[in-house]
Each structure stands twice: as structure tokens, then as C-alpha cells.
Write a protein that holds these residues in place. Structure first.
Motif, PDB file in Angstrom:
ATOM      1  N   CYS A   1       6.771 130.728 -13.449  1.00 24.21           N
ATOM      2  CA  CYS A   1       6.135 131.875 -14.099  1.00 24.21           C
ATOM      3  C   CYS A   1       7.055 132.567 -15.095  1.00 24.21           C
ATOM      4  O   CYS A   1       6.585 133.362 -15.901  1.00 24.21           O
ATOM      5  CB  CYS A   1       5.618 132.869 -13.061  1.00 24.21           C
ATOM      6  SG  CYS A   1       6.876 133.558 -11.999  1.00 24.21           S
ATOM      7  N   TRP A  55       7.878 142.000 -14.228  1.00 23.27           N
ATOM      8  CA  TRP A  55       8.444 142.071 -12.886  1.00 23.27           C
ATOM      9  C   TRP A  55       8.503 143.521 -12.436  1.00 23.27           C
ATOM     10  O   TRP A  55       8.692 144.423 -13.239  1.00 23.27           O
ATOM     11  CB  TRP A  55       9.859 141.489 -12.862  1.00 23.27           C
ATOM     12  CG  TRP A  55       9.874 140.008 -13.082  1.00 23.27           C
ATOM     13  CD1 TRP A  55       9.861 139.359 -14.286  1.00 23.27           C
ATOM     14  CD2 TRP A  55       9.889 138.998 -12.097  1.00 23.27           C
ATOM     15  NE1 TRP A  55       9.870 138.006 -14.101  1.00 23.27           N
ATOM     16  CE2 TRP A  55       9.899 137.753 -12.752  1.00 23.27           C
ATOM     17  CE3 TRP A  55       9.903 139.017 -10.699  1.00 23.27           C
ATOM     18  CZ2 TRP A  55       9.910 136.543 -12.072  1.00 23.27           C
ATOM     19  CZ3 TRP A  55       9.931 137.807 -10.024  1.00 23.27           C
ATOM     20  CH2 TRP A  55       9.928 136.586 -10.704  1.00 23.27           C
ATOM     21  N   THR A 100       9.328 141.577  -7.464  1.00 18.35           N
ATOM     22  CA  THR A 100       8.104 140.779  -7.408  1.00 18.35           C
ATOM     23  C   THR A 100       7.543 140.569  -8.811  1.00 18.35           C
ATOM     24  O   THR A 100       7.703 141.404  -9.691  1.00 18.35           O
ATOM     25  CB  THR A 100       7.033 141.452  -6.524  1.00 18.35           C
ATOM     26  OG1 THR A 100       6.808 142.783  -6.985  1.00 18.35           O
ATOM     27  CG2 THR A 100       7.462 141.469  -5.066  1.00 18.35           C
ATOM     28  N   PHE A 101       6.886 139.424  -8.974  1.00 18.40           N
ATOM     29  CA  PHE A 101       6.256 139.081 -10.242  1.00 18.40           C
ATOM     30  C   PHE A 101       4.900 139.778 -10.300  1.00 18.40           C
ATOM     31  O   PHE A 101       4.093 139.670  -9.365  1.00 18.40           O
ATOM     32  CB  PHE A 101       6.101 137.562 -10.360  1.00 18.40           C
ATOM     33  CG  PHE A 101       5.677 137.117 -11.728  1.00 18.40           C
ATOM     34  CD1 PHE A 101       6.516 137.261 -12.817  1.00 18.40           C
ATOM     35  CD2 PHE A 101       4.429 136.547 -11.924  1.00 18.40           C
ATOM     36  CE1 PHE A 101       6.122 136.847 -14.078  1.00 18.40           C
ATOM     37  CE2 PHE A 101       4.027 136.124 -13.177  1.00 18.40           C
ATOM     38  CZ  PHE A 101       4.881 136.277 -14.265  1.00 18.40           C
ATOM     39  N   ASN A 126       1.138 140.797 -10.822  1.00 17.89           N
ATOM     40  CA  ASN A 126      -0.143 140.077 -10.728  1.00 17.89           C
ATOM     41  C   ASN A 126      -0.019 138.699 -10.092  1.00 17.89           C
ATOM     42  O   ASN A 126      -0.757 137.785 -10.448  1.00 17.89           O
ATOM     43  CB  ASN A 126      -0.792 139.962 -12.115  1.00 17.89           C
ATOM     44  CG  ASN A 126      -1.018 141.317 -12.738  1.00 17.89           C
ATOM     45  OD1 ASN A 126      -1.527 142.229 -12.092  1.00 17.89           O
ATOM     46  ND2 ASN A 126      -0.592 141.474 -13.983  1.00 17.89           N
ATOM     47  N   SER A 127       0.912 138.545  -9.156  1.00 18.74           N
ATOM     48  CA  SER A 127       1.101 137.246  -8.499  1.00 18.74           C
ATOM     49  C   SER A 127       0.563 137.234  -7.072  1.00 18.74           C
ATOM     50  O   SER A 127       0.976 136.414  -6.265  1.00 18.74           O
ATOM     51  CB  SER A 127       2.593 136.886  -8.482  1.00 18.74           C
ATOM     52  OG  SER A 127       3.323 137.781  -7.655  1.00 18.74           O
ATOM     53  N   ALA A 158       5.958 128.986  -4.316  1.00 16.25           N
ATOM     54  CA  ALA A 158       6.991 129.686  -5.089  1.00 16.25           C
ATOM     55  C   ALA A 158       8.176 128.743  -5.228  1.00 16.25           C
ATOM     56  O   ALA A 158       8.512 128.002  -4.293  1.00 16.25           O
ATOM     57  CB  ALA A 158       7.411 130.967  -4.386  1.00 16.25           C
ATOM     58  N   LEU A 217       2.344 139.614  -2.935  1.00 18.88           N
ATOM     59  CA  LEU A 217       3.018 139.213  -4.169  1.00 18.88           C
ATOM     60  C   LEU A 217       4.117 138.183  -3.912  1.00 18.88           C
ATOM     61  O   LEU A 217       4.682 138.114  -2.826  1.00 18.88           O
ATOM     62  CB  LEU A 217       3.631 140.438  -4.843  1.00 18.88           C
ATOM     63  CG  LEU A 217       2.646 141.499  -5.316  1.00 18.88           C
ATOM     64  CD1 LEU A 217       3.374 142.768  -5.706  1.00 18.88           C
ATOM     65  CD2 LEU A 217       1.795 140.964  -6.456  1.00 18.88           C
ATOM     66  N   ASN A 218       4.429 137.387  -4.941  1.00 20.18           N
ATOM     67  CA  ASN A 218       5.557 136.459  -4.927  1.00 20.18           C
ATOM     68  C   ASN A 218       6.730 137.114  -5.633  1.00 20.18           C
ATOM     69  O   ASN A 218       6.549 137.946  -6.542  1.00 20.18           O
ATOM     70  CB  ASN A 218       5.207 135.164  -5.671  1.00 20.18           C
ATOM     71  CG  ASN A 218       4.342 134.252  -4.851  1.00 20.18           C
ATOM     72  OD1 ASN A 218       4.468 134.163  -3.638  1.00 20.18           O
ATOM     73  ND2 ASN A 218       3.456 133.547  -5.520  1.00 20.18           N
TER      74      ASN A 218
END
Length: 167
Positions: free
Chosen positions: A4, A19, A45-46, A48-49, A56, A158-159
Motif C-alpha cells: 500500500c 497514515w 495504521t494505514f 482506510n485499511s 499485511a 486497521l492494518n
């Protein structure tokens, strides 16, 4: 995380587009995402993930020194001490990644001690209660270590990345 964002932009000590800093302070340095070198948990966290099931990926460089540090992937994150974390860590005076841990909601639920080296590509795929972890420790595109861990956390979140004491 590499899928991403490749972080291929100018060094920036404060702003990291797309982020959100959840804990600690992060920056872009030499086209890499890096937390501040401090002895505290750091999470980013990224945007909208949010996923329930997904994958991941990230590359983790050890740097120099033997002080305690870890770096990892975050999945299903909603608040501090929530979700899943897959982290590489050194123990005692090791100058490389020497442990792999899985934490769930802030507590370690699984771990293995092995010499993983200083430059590791990690992939964590989570689906339902299954967590599949793959490590490429010699960076040749072939998984050198494969682990399957059962988790209880199945909600979406989230990721991102985590770190502690990194240079």
C-alpha cells in the motif's frame, strides 16, 4: 504494508500521508517508515485499511546495536491493545531478529526463537481464527519459515506497523 505504500518520497519528520500515528512518533527516513528510537510501544495504521480478513506485508531491517527492539505488522487494530500483532524481536544482546511473537489484544499468545537475520520480508494472512505467517529471511523470494497460529480475534480493524526501540 509494502503493497500500500513504498515510502518513496522525501524524508519528513512529521507528516506521513495516508497514515495515522496511533502511539509514538513516526517519520519517513531514507524511503523507509521508521518510529523514533525510544523505549516505548509505537503503532501506526494505514488509513482506510479496515479489514476482517486480509494480508499485511512488510520488510523489516534490524539496524545496528544490541538494545531491545521489535518491529511488526498490525492487523484488526481498533484501539491500543486491540487486534493482532506479528512482531520480530531481539532478545538480550542479540544483534539480529531472534524471536517471532504473535500478540492478541496486547498479550503474547505464541512465539518461536530462531535466528532470522537482519533483513526479513514478512507476510501475515489472517482469515477467521487462522493466522498464517511467512518469512523470507534471505530475501530470495522463497518463504524460509512458515507458521500457522490460531487466534480468537476475528473482528475487523486497521492494518499497520508497530515498533519499539528501533534505530
Amino acid at each position: 504494508i509494502e503493497d500500500c505504500d513504498d515510502f518513496n518520497r522525501f524524508d519528513d519528520p512529521t507528516i506521513i500521508d495516508n497514515w495515522t500515528k496511533q502511539a509514538g512518533d513516526w517519520h519517513i527516513q531514507n524511503a523507509k517508515l521508521a518510529p523514533e528510537r525510544v523505549a516505548e510501544w509505537q503503532i501506526i495504521t494505514f488509513d482506510n485499511s479496515e479489514l476482517t480478513n486480509g494480508t499485511a506485508r512488510g520488510r523489516f531491517l534490524f539496524g545496528s546495536g544490541t538494545d531491545l527492539r521489535f518491529a511488526g505488522l498490525i492487523a484488526r487494530y481498533t484501539t491500543t491493545n486491540s487486534g493482532l500483532q506479528v512482531k520480530l524481536q531481539n532478545q538480550s544482546t542479540s544483534n539480529q531478529w531472534s524471536n517471532l511473537f504473535v500478540s492478541e489484544n496486547g498479550s503474547n499468545i505464541w512465539g518461536v526463537s530462531e535466528d532470522f537475520g537482519t533483513d526479513v520480508f514478512m507476510e501475515a494472512t489472517y482469515s477467521g481464527t487462522d493466522l498464517q505467517i511467512n518469512l523470507d529471511t534471505n530475501r530470495d523470494g522463497i518463504w524460509d519459515h512458515n507458521y500457522t497460529v490460531t487466534t480468537n480475534t476475528t473482528s475487523s480493524g486497521l492494518n499497520g506497523c508497530s515498533g519499539y526501540g528501533l534505530a
